[in-house]
Design an enzyme around this catalytic site. Structure first.
Site, PDB file in Angstrom:
ATOM      1  N   GLU A   1       0.888  -1.168   0.000  1.00 55.67           N
ATOM      2  CA  GLU A   1       0.000   0.000   0.000  1.00 55.67           C
ATOM      3  C   GLU A   1       0.918   1.207   0.000  1.00 55.67           C
ATOM      4  OE1 GLU A   1      -1.289   3.202   1.162  1.00 55.67           O
ATOM      5  OE2 GLU A   1      -1.709   2.312   3.111  1.00 55.67           O
TER       6      GLU A   1
ATOM      7  N   CYS B   1      -2.822   7.545   5.128  1.00 57.68           N
ATOM      8  CA  CYS B   1      -2.791   7.189   3.711  1.00 57.68           C
ATOM      9  C   CYS B   1      -4.100   7.533   3.016  1.00 57.68           C
ATOM     10  CB  CYS B   1      -2.460   5.710   3.538  1.00 57.68           C
ATOM     11  SG  CYS B   1      -3.370   4.612   4.631  1.00 57.68           S
TER      12      CYS B   1
END
Length: 505
Positions: free
Chosen positions: A263, A300
């Site tokens: 990720e 994020c």
């Protein structure tokens, strides 16, 4: 409760020092020395994980569920000490660490419940058809099986939820895979105390000690040795695009390529449609500012870009965001390096053609204050660097002339973790036109919300097309994340007594 770290690695049940060490750089409180990882330690940990797989990979679902629950219990037993050293190392507030700890233990318990149900095994059975013409069909059964030892890299921005016992570790252990963690040097003491909790759970449950190892610090050769070790069968990573891509390439270049579940980052665009802006521009501006500045923007899923159509609503939205961000004080960032990268990113955006500064800041060393910029869509579309993530509380308003230009902006985005529509009933037609684009670009599409909150549940997807993640078919949050560390095995005409317990009956 003060916690004084040992400063050691945990290698298959043994706490070990080393010849070289590094010193932590806490936001406040005492610094500590930690042994530095080496490729030799990686080799020992991976070989122990392979040895553990022959028992842990074939343990019952009930045994693995009990182990996950025991880890959660042991983490909670160390709650105060985890919060204290976690806040010292990262500068994150106590409430954030407490919430993140609850998310981590809740995830472990959720996964325990999930594997007990057995649905994740995706069991299938096509009974034999001995009389079928022109050829009989054999008895065929299918079940998901664990793949083997998994490497996990701790994340800088989530010392608990995406690190030592976080999502990747919990998913791999739930699947039946031993784990070797490379701890992040931003919070080694937090990693150590969580490793203590896992170590205690291993003893309590009688699990092979090779099921978990923690290797602290180390240079690039340690990460390289880990992803290229022949015993490792998959990698979980949360971090920068540059670092993740380098590890991804190493995984692909192995004699036996393995999946890299990375990720890597996202700007998480929001599209604010005209009716919604006309009705609640100020509310949306304040809400966006709060989401941008939350946790110093170190999520994020931080919504870094807001796309609007020019007009009074867009101006009211910008003014509300300016006012709210102007009231936001300085926040400590996770590391000096992250703070420096934030300042560099802000300078890059500010230098873009057509970019107008709305909120500017002076940031000292490890502290961050918000930045807010605005740019016409034509200039944004002509400058790809404006679509790149700036990790921190920086927002960019992209102003489109009409719905057609908003559509072109949506199509221009690379892969994202999230995309958001702010809409009212009168915006349904425009939203309907945007949705096919957004669902192709992002793993999660929201309406009338902010993405800085990732629910741990069955239906969550935390992933997306590259560069948001390296595997668009996977998620790093939610019960579906367990599937990353499984592979389907077909059993044809095997006698019942040879079938795995979960396929008998």
């Amino acid at each position: 409760m003060q916690y004084t770290p040992k400063g050691h690695h945990l290698i298959a049940g043994t706490w070990e020092g080393g010849a070289q060490s590094f010193r932590s750089e806490p936001a406040h409180g005492p610094a500590h020395d930690f042994a530095m990882g080496t490729p030799a330690l990686v080799d020992r940990a991976c070989e122990a994980a392979e040895d553990a797989f022959w028992s842990y990979g074939y343990a019952s679902r009930a045994e693995r569920a009990a182990f996950l629950t025991a880890i959660a219990d042991e983490i909670e037993a160390r709650a105060e000490a985890i919060t204290m050293i976690g806040t010292q190392e990262t500068g994150l507030p106590e409430a954030r660490l407490q919430g993140e700890r609850g998310r981590t233990t809740g995830q472990l318990r959720l996964f325990a419940e999930h594997i007990l149900k057995g649905d994740y095994l995706d069991r299938r059975h096509d009974p034999a058809l001995p009389d079928r013409q022109p050829l009989p069909r054999p008895d065929i059964r299918l079940m998901q099986r664990p793949i083997g030892p998994v490497a996990v890299f701790g994340a800088s921005n989530f010392p608990l939820a995406f690190s030592t016992a976080g999502g990747d570790t919990a998913a791999a252990l739930a699947a039946g895979c031993p784990v070797v963690v490379k701890g992040h040097s931003a919070h080694p003491g937090t990693a150590e105390i969580v490793a203590e909790a896992i170590h205690a759970a291993i003893g309590k449950c009688g699990i092979h000690p090779g099921v978990f190892s923690l290797i602290q610090g180390g240079k690039r050769d340690v990460g390289q040795a880990l992803v290229q070790h022949p015993r490792i069968k998959a990698v979980g990573f949360t971090g920068s695009l540059a670092g993740g891509r380098a590890l991804f390439d190493l995984c692909a270049q192995r004699p036996e390529p393995i999946p890299f579940f990375g990720e890597l980052g996202s700007v998480n665009p929001m599209f604010l449609l005209p009716q919604a802006l006309g009705a609640r521009a100020e509310e949306l501006g304040r809400g966006w500012a709060g989401s941008l500045a939350m946790g110093a923007g170190q999520f994020c899923t931080n919504p870094g870009i807001a796309v609007v159509i020019e007009g009074a609503g867009a101006e009211a939205f910008a003014q509300a965001a300016i006012a709210a961000l102007g009231e936001t004080g300085a926040q400590v960032m996770l590391t000096d390096g992250i703070a420096e990268a934030y300042r560099t990113g802000a300078d890059r955006v500010a230098a873009g053609s057509g970019v107008q500064a709305l909120v500017t800041s002076m940031c000292d060393r490890r502290e961050a204050r918000p930045f807010l910029f605005r740019v016409p869509a034509a200039d944004w579309l002509a400058n790809h660097s404006l679509s790149e993530e700036v990790f921190g509380p920086l927002g960019l308003i992209v102003v489109a002339r009409d719905a057609g230009e908003m559509q072109r902006i949506a199509r221009s985005f690379e892969g994202q973790l999230t995309a958001t529509l702010h809409m009212d009933a009168g915006d349904a037609g425009m939203a309907r036109d945007l949705l096919p684009v957004l669902e192709r670009k992002a793993g999660r599409v929201l309406a009338n919300g902010f993405p800085t909150g990732v629910e741990v549940c069955d239906a969550m997807v935390h992933g997306g097309p590259y560069p948001a993640s390296t595997n668009f078919g996977a998620t790093s949050v939610g019960t579906l994340s367990i599937r990353r560390f499984l592979r389907p095995v077909c059993y044809q005409n095997l006698p019942t007594e040879l079938l795995p317990d979960d396929l008998q009956g």
